[in-house]
Design a protein around this motif. Sequence first.
Motif, PDB file in Angstrom:
ATOM      1  N   LEU A   1       0.801  -1.235  -0.093  1.00  0.00           N
ATOM      2  CA  LEU A   1       0.034   0.011   0.263  1.00  0.00           C
ATOM      3  C   LEU A   1       0.985   1.133  -0.230  1.00  0.00           C
ATOM      4  O   LEU A   1       0.404   2.743   0.007  1.00  0.00           O
ATOM      5  CB  LEU A   1      -1.215  -0.426   1.193  1.00  0.00           C
ATOM      6  CG  LEU A   1      -1.919  -0.928   1.518  1.00  0.00           C
ATOM      7  CD1 LEU A   1      -2.976  -0.915   2.573  1.00  0.00           C
ATOM      8  CD2 LEU A   1      -3.003  -0.829  -0.182  1.00  0.00           C
ATOM      9  N   TYR A   2       2.133   1.114   0.393  1.00  0.00           N
ATOM     10  CA  TYR A   2       3.215   2.684   0.741  1.00  0.00           C
ATOM     11  C   TYR A   2       3.038   3.050  -1.164  1.00  0.00           C
ATOM     12  O   TYR A   2       3.166   2.113  -1.812  1.00  0.00           O
ATOM     13  CB  TYR A   2       4.159   1.708   1.061  1.00  0.00           C
ATOM     14  CG  TYR A   2       5.373   3.349   1.234  1.00  0.00           C
ATOM     15  CD1 TYR A   2       4.249   3.551   2.783  1.00  0.00           C
ATOM     16  CD2 TYR A   2       5.929   3.435   1.323  1.00  0.00           C
ATOM     17  CE1 TYR A   2       5.077   4.751   2.887  1.00  0.00           C
ATOM     18  CE2 TYR A   2       7.092   4.938   1.636  1.00  0.00           C
ATOM     19  CZ  TYR A   2       6.091   5.482   1.971  1.00  0.00           C
ATOM     20  OH  TYR A   2       6.802   6.452   2.888  1.00  0.00           O
ATOM     21  N   GLU A   3       2.879   4.203  -1.412  1.00  0.00           N
ATOM     22  CA  GLU A   3       3.594   5.260  -2.386  1.00  0.00           C
ATOM     23  C   GLU A   3       4.588   4.758  -3.032  1.00  0.00           C
ATOM     24  O   GLU A   3       4.822   4.685  -4.049  1.00  0.00           O
ATOM     25  CB  GLU A   3       3.080   6.514  -2.410  1.00  0.00           C
ATOM     26  CG  GLU A   3       1.842   6.881  -1.432  1.00  0.00           C
ATOM     27  CD  GLU A   3       1.614   8.385  -1.471  1.00  0.00           C
ATOM     28  OE1 GLU A   3       2.280   9.031  -2.252  1.00  0.00           O
ATOM     29  OE2 GLU A   3       0.499   8.531  -0.863  1.00  0.00           O
ATOM     30  N   ASN A   4       5.994   4.344  -2.351  1.00  0.00           N
ATOM     31  CA  ASN A   4       7.366   4.718  -2.541  1.00  0.00           C
ATOM     32  C   ASN A   4       7.493   3.209  -3.506  1.00  0.00           C
ATOM     33  O   ASN A   4       7.695   2.803  -1.659  1.00  0.00           O
ATOM     34  CB  ASN A   4       8.186   5.020  -2.099  1.00  0.00           C
ATOM     35  CG  ASN A   4       9.173   5.409  -2.422  1.00  0.00           C
ATOM     36  OD1 ASN A   4       9.559   4.152  -3.393  1.00  0.00           O
ATOM     37  ND2 ASN A   4       9.787   5.817  -2.137  1.00  0.00           N
TER      38      ASN A   4
END
Length: 93
Positions: free
Chosen positions: A11-14
């Motif tokens: 789920l993390y953007e990076n």
Amino acid sequence: DLDTIEAAIQLYENPELGWIVSLMLQTGARRSEVCLLSWEDINEDAGQIRFFDTKNGKERIIYMSAETRKIIENIKQLGKKYEDNRLFGYSVL
């Protein structure tokens, strides 16, 4: 549990930070060991990752799991180039 952690990483953007954490979980390596990996440390044909910059100063070789191989492939597909041919551009300080 590991599945919950992996789901949160997705789920993390990076994606690079997620791959660092995933490699730590998959290999048992420390953050500094993963952040300092270079492409010369990866032997895809043999399915090995070689860690030089370890806490005890001794070289360590681990065999890549299927999940670790997927992470390495994702990093390659991203196509970023960092100094010293490293996989990641993050500092370990």
